[in-house]
Motif scaffolding. Structure first.
Motif, short mmCIF file in Angstrom:
data_model
loop_
_atom_site.label_atom_id
_atom_site.label_comp_id
_atom_site.label_asym_id
_atom_site.label_seq_id
_atom_site.Cartn_x
_atom_site.Cartn_y
_atom_site.Cartn_z
N PRO A 140 2.29 8.40 -11.27
CA PRO A 140 3.36 7.48 -12.11
C PRO A 140 4.45 6.84 -11.11
O PRO A 140 4.78 5.62 -11.50
CB PRO A 140 4.21 8.92 -12.86
N ILE A 141 4.71 7.36 -10.15
CA ILE A 141 5.72 6.68 -9.19
C ILE A 141 5.05 5.33 -8.65
O ILE A 141 5.55 4.32 -8.24
CB ILE A 141 6.38 7.63 -7.99
N THR A 142 3.80 5.74 -8.34
CA THR A 142 3.04 4.77 -7.63
C THR A 142 2.58 3.53 -8.64
O THR A 142 3.00 2.26 -8.19
CB THR A 142 1.46 5.24 -7.44
N VAL A 143 2.73 3.71 -9.99
CA VAL A 143 2.58 2.50 -10.88
C VAL A 143 3.85 1.91 -11.06
O VAL A 143 3.92 0.66 -11.14
CB VAL A 143 2.32 3.16 -12.39
N LEU A 144 4.74 2.50 -11.03
CA LEU A 144 6.38 1.79 -11.15
C LEU A 144 6.55 1.11 -9.76
O LEU A 144 6.57 -0.10 -9.88
CB LEU A 144 7.32 3.04 -11.39
N LYS A 145 5.95 1.68 -8.58
CA LYS A 145 6.34 0.97 -7.41
C LYS A 145 5.62 -0.46 -7.34
O LYS A 145 6.10 -1.32 -6.99
CB LYS A 145 5.81 1.86 -6.14
N VAL A 146 4.15 -0.22 -7.65
CA VAL A 146 3.37 -1.46 -7.68
C VAL A 146 3.74 -2.60 -8.77
O VAL A 146 3.92 -3.67 -8.35
CB VAL A 146 1.68 -1.21 -8.18
N ARG A 147 4.23 -2.02 -9.79
CA ARG A 147 4.69 -3.37 -10.84
C ARG A 147 6.21 -3.72 -10.25
O ARG A 147 6.51 -5.05 -10.66
CB ARG A 147 4.76 -2.71 -12.33
#
Length: 327
Positions: A140-147
Motif C-alpha cells: 500500500p505504501i509503494t502504491v502511494l509512493k509511485v502515484r
C-alpha cells in the motif's frame, strides 16, 4: 559455554536486526530519493527520457524540493521494508544455520559477514521469501509512493492520495502491482543474497591470499610488515561487503527490470492494465522490447548503491553491536 566447553559468542537479538534494517533503509532511501523519482517519471511514459525528466524538474519551481518529492513515503516504505526484510531474513537464516550446525557440529560464522554462512539454495530461498513477505505488508505504501511521484496524479498529501485510491478502487487498489512486485522481488532478492554471499567469499579469499603473499614477501626479505601484525579490520570487511553489494545488485537488477517496468504501469494505471500479463503484452505490442528496460540505467545506479549501502551499514551495525557485547 557450549556443551563441549567452547565459549559461544553472544549474538544480537531479532529486534536489533529489525532496528538495524530500519536505520540502514531510511538512510539509503533519503539519499537516493531523486534517482527513484526520476525512474518513476521515465517509466510512466515511453516518450520521456532521463534528460527530459530531469530538465522538467530543474526548470520548474523549487527544483531541489521537487527532486525529493515523495521522500516521506519512500523512507517509510524502504525503512520499514528493510526492517521487516532483515528481521525475517535473519530469523530464517539463523534457524537454518543453527539446524545445519547442530547436524554437522560445525561453526556458522562467515569471513567478512556478521551473518551466518549458508548454502546457495538456502541463500536463494530465504532471500526470496523474506522479500516477498515484506513487500506484501508494504505494498500500500509503494502504491502511494509511485502515484505521489508521478505527474499523472496531482496529490498534495499522502492522506489525500490514500483517500482517493480507496474511494475509486477500494482496498484492492492498495495492492495494485503486487503480483508483478512479487515476481520481480522474489528472484531479485534471492539472486542478490546468492551473488552477494558468493562475491564476499571470493573477495575474502582473494584478500587473504594477497595479505599472505605480502607477508611472505616481507618475511623473505627480512623486513617486518604492518600487515603481519594487524588482522583484517572492519574497514576491509566493509569494503568487501560494499563491492559485493554492487556486483550483486547490478546483476540481479538487470535480470529483473522487466517486472519493475510492468509493476510501475500497473500501479499508475490499474484501469488500463488489468494484470501483469496483459500489461506485458500491451507494452511489447505498442512499445517494443525496450519498454521492458525503461529506467534500467537509473534502477541499476540506484539499486546498486542503495543495496550496497543498506547491506554494508546493516552488517556494520550488527558487527559492532556483537563486538561490544563480546568484549
Amino acid at each position: 559455554m557450549s556443551k563441549d566447553g567452547v565459549l559461544q559468542k553472544k549474538k544480537t537479538s531479532s529486534g536489533f536486526h529489525f532496528v538495524a534494517g530500519l536505520g540502514s533503509g531510511v538512510a539509503s532511501a533519503f539519499l537516493l530519493q531523486p534517482a527513484d523519482l526520476l525512474k518513476t517519471r521515465v517509466q510512466q511514459n515511453q516518450s520521456t527520457s532521463l534528460r527530459q525528466a530531469l530538465r522538467g524538474i530543474l526548470d520548474g519551481p523549487s527544483p531541489i524540493r521537487q527532486l525529493w518529492r515523495g521522500t516521506l513515503p519512500s523512507t517509510i516504505r524502504t525503512g520499514l521494508g528493510s526492517a521487516l526484510y532483515f528481521g525475517l531474513l535473519n530469523k530464517m537464516r539463523q534457524s537454518l544455520a543453527t539446524a545445519a550446525a547442530n547436524a554437522s557440529g560445525t561453526s556458522v560464522a562467515s569471513s567478512s559477514s556478521a551473518l551466518p554462512k549458508l548454502g546457495n539454495l538456502a541463500n536463494l530461498s530465504t532471500g526470496a521469501l523474506a522479500r516477498v513477505a515484506a513487500g506484501f505488508v508494504l505494498n500500500p505504501i509503494t502504491v502511494l509512493k509511485v502515484r505521489y511521484e508521478s505527474t499523472q496524479y496531482s496529490y498534495t498529501s499522502l492522506m489525500g492520495a490514500a483517500r482517493d485510491v480507496f474511494a475509486k478502487e477500494g482496498a484492492r487498489g492498495f495492492f495494485a502491482g503486487f503480483g508483478a512486485t512479487a515476481v520481480r522481488d522474489a528472484p531479485y532478492a534471492g539472486l542478490y543474497v546468492l551473488i552477494y554471499e558468493q562475491s564476499k567469499t571470493y573477495l575474502g579469499t582473494a584478500s587473504s591470499a594477497a595479505a599472505a603473499a605480502a607477508a611472505a614477501a616481507a618475511a623473505s626479505s627480512g623486513s617486518e610488515s604492518l600487515a603481519e601484525k594487524i588482522p583484517p579490520t572492519m574497514t576491509s570487511s566493509a569494503t568487501i561487503n560494499f563491492v559485493s553489494g554492487l556486483v550483486a545488485a547490478m546483476s540481479a537488477t538487470t535480470l529483473t527490470n522487466p517486472f519493475d517496468a510492468i509493476k510501475t504501469r500497473l500501479q499508475l494505471a490499474p484501469g488500463k492494465y488489468r494484470n501483469m500479463f496483459q500489461a506485458a503484452q500491451m507494452m511489447l505490442k505498442h512499445e517494443g522490447i525496450q519498454s521492458m528496460f525503461y529506467g534500467l540505467s537509473l534502477r541499476i545506479g540506484r539499486k546498486a548503491i542503495s543495496s550496497a549501502l543498506t547491506w554494508t551499514v546493516y552488517e556494520e551495525f550488527i558487527r559492532r553491536a556483537e563486538r561490544a557485547m563480546n568484549v
